[in-house]
Design a protein around this motif. Structure first.
Motif, PDB file in Angstrom:
ATOM      1  N   ALA A  23       0.850  -1.206   0.000  1.00 20.53           N
ATOM      2  CA  ALA A  23       0.000   0.000   0.000  1.00 20.53           C
ATOM      3  C   ALA A  23       0.877   1.244   0.000  1.00 20.53           C
ATOM      4  CB  ALA A  23      -0.898  -0.008   1.237  1.00 20.53           C
ATOM      5  N   LYS A  47      -0.485  -0.654  -4.287  1.00 24.11           N
ATOM      6  CA  LYS A  47      -1.836  -0.105  -4.121  1.00 24.11           C
ATOM      7  C   LYS A  47      -1.770   1.414  -4.041  1.00 24.11           C
ATOM      8  CE  LYS A  47      -4.323  -0.221  -0.176  1.00 24.11           C
ATOM      9  NZ  LYS A  47      -5.078   1.027   0.030  1.00 24.11           N
ATOM     10  N   ASP A  74      -7.269   1.752  -5.116  1.00 24.82           N
ATOM     11  CA  ASP A  74      -8.180   1.562  -3.978  1.00 24.82           C
ATOM     12  C   ASP A  74      -8.977   2.841  -3.730  1.00 24.82           C
ATOM     13  OD1 ASP A  74      -9.386   0.394  -1.781  1.00 24.82           O
ATOM     14  OD2 ASP A  74      -7.679   0.729  -0.438  1.00 24.82           O
ATOM     15  N   LYS A  76     -12.321   2.922  -3.337  1.00 23.30           N
ATOM     16  CA  LYS A  76     -13.490   2.627  -2.480  1.00 23.30           C
ATOM     17  C   LYS A  76     -14.694   3.471  -2.908  1.00 23.30           C
ATOM     18  CE  LYS A  76     -10.974   1.084   1.627  1.00 23.30           C
ATOM     19  NZ  LYS A  76      -9.584   1.445   1.325  1.00 23.30           N
ATOM     20  N   VAL A 128     -15.366  -3.845  -1.317  1.00 19.60           N
ATOM     21  CA  VAL A 128     -14.935  -3.713   0.078  1.00 19.60           C
ATOM     22  C   VAL A 128     -16.133  -4.065   0.953  1.00 19.60           C
ATOM     23  CG1 VAL A 128     -14.110  -2.095   1.845  1.00 19.60           C
ATOM     24  CG2 VAL A 128     -13.284  -1.895  -0.512  1.00 19.60           C
ATOM     25  N   VAL A 130     -16.435  -4.890   5.071  1.00 15.93           N
ATOM     26  CA  VAL A 130     -16.364  -4.032   6.271  1.00 15.93           C
ATOM     27  C   VAL A 130     -14.906  -3.639   6.458  1.00 15.93           C
ATOM     28  CG1 VAL A 130     -16.706  -3.930   8.769  1.00 15.93           C
ATOM     29  CG2 VAL A 130     -18.347  -5.182   7.333  1.00 15.93           C
ATOM     30  N   LEU A 131     -14.640  -2.363   6.579  1.00 14.62           N
ATOM     31  CA  LEU A 131     -13.257  -1.896   6.743  1.00 14.62           C
ATOM     32  C   LEU A 131     -12.575  -2.644   7.890  1.00 14.62           C
ATOM     33  CD1 LEU A 131     -13.866   1.946   6.395  1.00 14.62           C
ATOM     34  CD2 LEU A 131     -12.819   0.423   4.695  1.00 14.62           C
ATOM     35  N   THR A 132     -11.310  -2.971   7.689  1.00 14.60           N
ATOM     36  CA  THR A 132     -10.578  -3.705   8.731  1.00 14.60           C
ATOM     37  C   THR A 132     -10.316  -2.838   9.965  1.00 14.60           C
ATOM     38  OG1 THR A 132      -8.618  -3.230   7.404  1.00 14.60           O
ATOM     39  CG2 THR A 132      -9.475  -5.449   7.297  1.00 14.60           C
ATOM     40  N   VAL A 168     -12.825  -7.530  -0.601  1.00 13.98           N
ATOM     41  CA  VAL A 168     -11.807  -7.201   0.389  1.00 13.98           C
ATOM     42  C   VAL A 168     -12.409  -7.515   1.751  1.00 13.98           C
ATOM     43  CG1 VAL A 168     -10.332  -5.394   1.351  1.00 13.98           C
ATOM     44  CG2 VAL A 168     -10.963  -5.321  -1.076  1.00 13.98           C
ATOM     45  N   PRO A 190      -6.432  -6.960   3.840  1.00 16.56           N
ATOM     46  CA  PRO A 190      -5.543  -6.008   4.523  1.00 16.56           C
ATOM     47  C   PRO A 190      -5.538  -6.298   6.030  1.00 16.56           C
ATOM     48  CG  PRO A 190      -7.549  -4.938   3.664  1.00 16.56           C
ATOM     49  CD  PRO A 190      -7.782  -6.419   3.686  1.00 16.56           C
ATOM     50  N   GLN A 202      -5.867  -0.182  12.757  1.00 15.37           N
ATOM     51  CA  GLN A 202      -6.532  -1.426  12.358  1.00 15.37           C
ATOM     52  C   GLN A 202      -7.133  -2.124  13.566  1.00 15.37           C
ATOM     53  OE1 GLN A 202      -7.196  -1.947   9.438  1.00 15.37           O
ATOM     54  NE2 GLN A 202      -5.517  -1.683   7.994  1.00 15.37           N
ATOM     55  N   VAL A 220      -2.793  -7.147   1.411  1.00 15.78           N
ATOM     56  CA  VAL A 220      -2.396  -5.737   1.295  1.00 15.78           C
ATOM     57  C   VAL A 220      -1.612  -5.375   2.555  1.00 15.78           C
ATOM     58  CG1 VAL A 220      -3.170  -3.345   1.193  1.00 15.78           C
ATOM     59  CG2 VAL A 220      -4.429  -5.111  -0.044  1.00 15.78           C
ATOM     60  N   VAL A 221      -0.412  -4.906   2.378  1.00 18.96           N
ATOM     61  CA  VAL A 221       0.416  -4.524   3.534  1.00 18.96           C
ATOM     62  C   VAL A 221       0.940  -3.107   3.311  1.00 18.96           C
ATOM     63  CG1 VAL A 221       2.397  -5.110   4.969  1.00 18.96           C
ATOM     64  CG2 VAL A 221       1.108  -6.930   3.825  1.00 18.96           C
ATOM     65  N   GLY A 222       0.675  -2.251   4.295  1.00 19.08           N
ATOM     66  CA  GLY A 222       1.160  -0.876   4.232  1.00 19.08           C
ATOM     67  C   GLY A 222       2.285  -0.644   5.227  1.00 19.08           C
ATOM     68  N   ARG A 223       1.923  -0.097   6.382  1.00 17.16           N
ATOM     69  CA  ARG A 223       2.927   0.360   7.346  1.00 17.16           C
ATOM     70  C   ARG A 223       3.969  -0.668   7.771  1.00 17.16           C
ATOM     71  NH1 ARG A 223      -1.894   3.256  10.487  1.00 17.16           N
ATOM     72  NH2 ARG A 223      -2.866   1.463   9.465  1.00 17.16           N
ATOM     73  N   PRO A 224       3.614  -1.966   7.901  1.00 15.26           N
ATOM     74  CA  PRO A 224       4.695  -2.907   8.268  1.00 15.26           C
ATOM     75  C   PRO A 224       5.837  -2.903   7.246  1.00 15.26           C
ATOM     76  CG  PRO A 224       2.560  -3.904   8.684  1.00 15.26           C
ATOM     77  CD  PRO A 224       2.289  -2.608   7.951  1.00 15.26           C
TER      78      PRO A 224
HETATM   79  O1  C5P Z   1      -0.724   0.311   6.891  1.00 17.99           O
HETATM   80  P1  C5P Z   1      -1.717  -0.829   6.746  1.00 17.99           P
HETATM   81  O2  C5P Z   1      -1.070  -2.173   6.513  1.00 17.99           O
HETATM   82  O3  C5P Z   1      -2.727  -0.842   7.869  1.00 17.99           O
HETATM   83  O4  C5P Z   1      -2.491  -0.460   5.405  1.00 17.99           O
HETATM   84  C1  C5P Z   1      -3.618  -1.175   4.973  1.00 17.99           C
HETATM   85  C2  C5P Z   1      -4.088  -0.608   3.672  1.00 17.99           C
HETATM   86  O5  C5P Z   1      -5.220  -1.334   3.258  1.00 17.99           O
HETATM   87  C3  C5P Z   1      -4.495   0.858   3.728  1.00 17.99           C
HETATM   88  O6  C5P Z   1      -4.059   1.458   2.526  1.00 17.99           O
HETATM   89  C4  C5P Z   1      -6.007   0.827   3.779  1.00 17.99           C
HETATM   90  O7  C5P Z   1      -6.586   1.918   3.093  1.00 17.99           O
HETATM   91  C5  C5P Z   1      -6.324  -0.475   3.050  1.00 17.99           C
HETATM   92  N1  C5P Z   1      -7.574  -1.124   3.416  1.00 17.99           N
HETATM   93  C6  C5P Z   1      -7.875  -1.525   4.699  1.00 17.99           C
HETATM   94  N2  C5P Z   1      -9.074  -2.112   4.991  1.00 17.99           N
HETATM   95  C7  C5P Z   1      -9.974  -2.326   4.021  1.00 17.99           C
HETATM   96  C8  C5P Z   1      -9.683  -1.959   2.706  1.00 17.99           C
HETATM   97  C9  C5P Z   1      -8.457  -1.352   2.435  1.00 17.99           C
HETATM   98  O8  C5P Z   1      -7.031  -1.359   5.588  1.00 17.99           O
HETATM   99  N3  C5P Z   1     -11.106  -2.955   4.290  1.00 17.99           N
END
Ligand code: C5P
Length: 251
Positions: A23, A47, A74, A76, A128, A130-132, A168, A190, A202, A220-224
């Protein structure tokens, strides 16, 4: 454009590289491309989310595609059917391989999105659920009394019935969604965290290995990765974990 992986091609033998999406949550194209430079060779999928897309637009997608990389856009999308279909039209030629819409937009919106995504060059859609970042308490706050698991399953079924073949969802639900919706849907997860990683905003998290073993197609991996001292080393260690989790000898 290379083929979008389906679970059949991602089952046990597909390469970890095709299952890890990094991400790029950055405020500008130069900041994002600096990370891409550090990961090139290790990672194939990137992403582009709201923060970066609003700053850099379709031009950045074209730049990434020009480097032979795959883009998960992404955005959404969540609006009335006509507007969502139009938005999909506006990004169709940019070259993203995957694009998100909110399943909570409802059946008419999802069907209009699915139809718009039939055009040549359109990205494949992911709904998508439910948001994580949301747990049961957050869901109650927006009037959903069901558990995250039940709500995810409801929205995943709705999306599939409207012609959207990917979703997702978090690692907490991915096993149930996989067993309910079968092997054809692409499930992108994610909220990936290893022991010792900061969870941040999260809520429903699991390790890369757990998510893959439960049935995730892609992670999907961002901050790690982006906040690691050595992002390439962090990505390589996740790739190795994905490889191990996808190894049939372990199942
Ligand atoms: O940094 P991190 O690993 O938490 O990033 C997760 C990524 O996945 C972010 O870009 C966030 O927008 C995306 N995402 C999420 N949950 C969802 C859909 C997308 O965290 N349900």
């Amino acid at each position: 454009m290379s083929a979008i992986p389906s679970i059949s091609s991602l089952s046990l033998s597909s390469s970890a590289k095709s299952r890890l999406i990094v991400a790029l949550d950055y405020p500008s194209a130069p900041a994002a491309l600096e990370l891409v430079d550090r990961l090139e060779g290790s990672c194939l999928w990137f992403k582009v989310g709201l923060e970066l897309y609003y700053a850099a637009g379709n031009g950045l997608i074209e730049t990434l595609r020009g480097r032979g990389l795959e883009v998960f856009l992404d955005l959404k999308l969540h609006d009335i059917p006509n507007t969502v279909a139009g938005a999909i039209g506006s990004v169709t030629q940019a070259g993203a391989s995957l694009l998100t819409v909110h399943a909570g937009g409802g059946a008419a919106m999802l069907a209009a999105a699915a139809e718009a995504a039939l055009r040549p060059g359109a990205p494949r859609l992911l709904a998508v659920t439910v948001l994580t970042s949301m747990d049961a308490g957050e869901l109650r706050g927006v009037g959903v009394m069901d558990t995250p698991q039940d709500q995810v399953l409801r929205l995943a079924r709705l999306a599939k019935s409207c012609g959207i073949g990917g979703m997702v969802c978090s690692a907490e639900e991915v096993g149930t969604v996989r067993s309910e919706l079968g092997t054809e849907v692409v499930l992108v997860t994610p909220g990936i965290r290893s022991n010792g990683d900061a969870i941040g905003d999260q809520r429903r998290v699991a390790s890369a290995g757990e998510a893959i073993q439960r049935g995730a197609s892609m992670l999907v991996v961002g901050r790690p990765i982006t906040q690691a001292k050595d992002p390439a080393a962090a990505a390589n260690s996740l790739l190795a974990e994905i490889d191990r989790a996808g190894d049939p000898a372990l199942h």
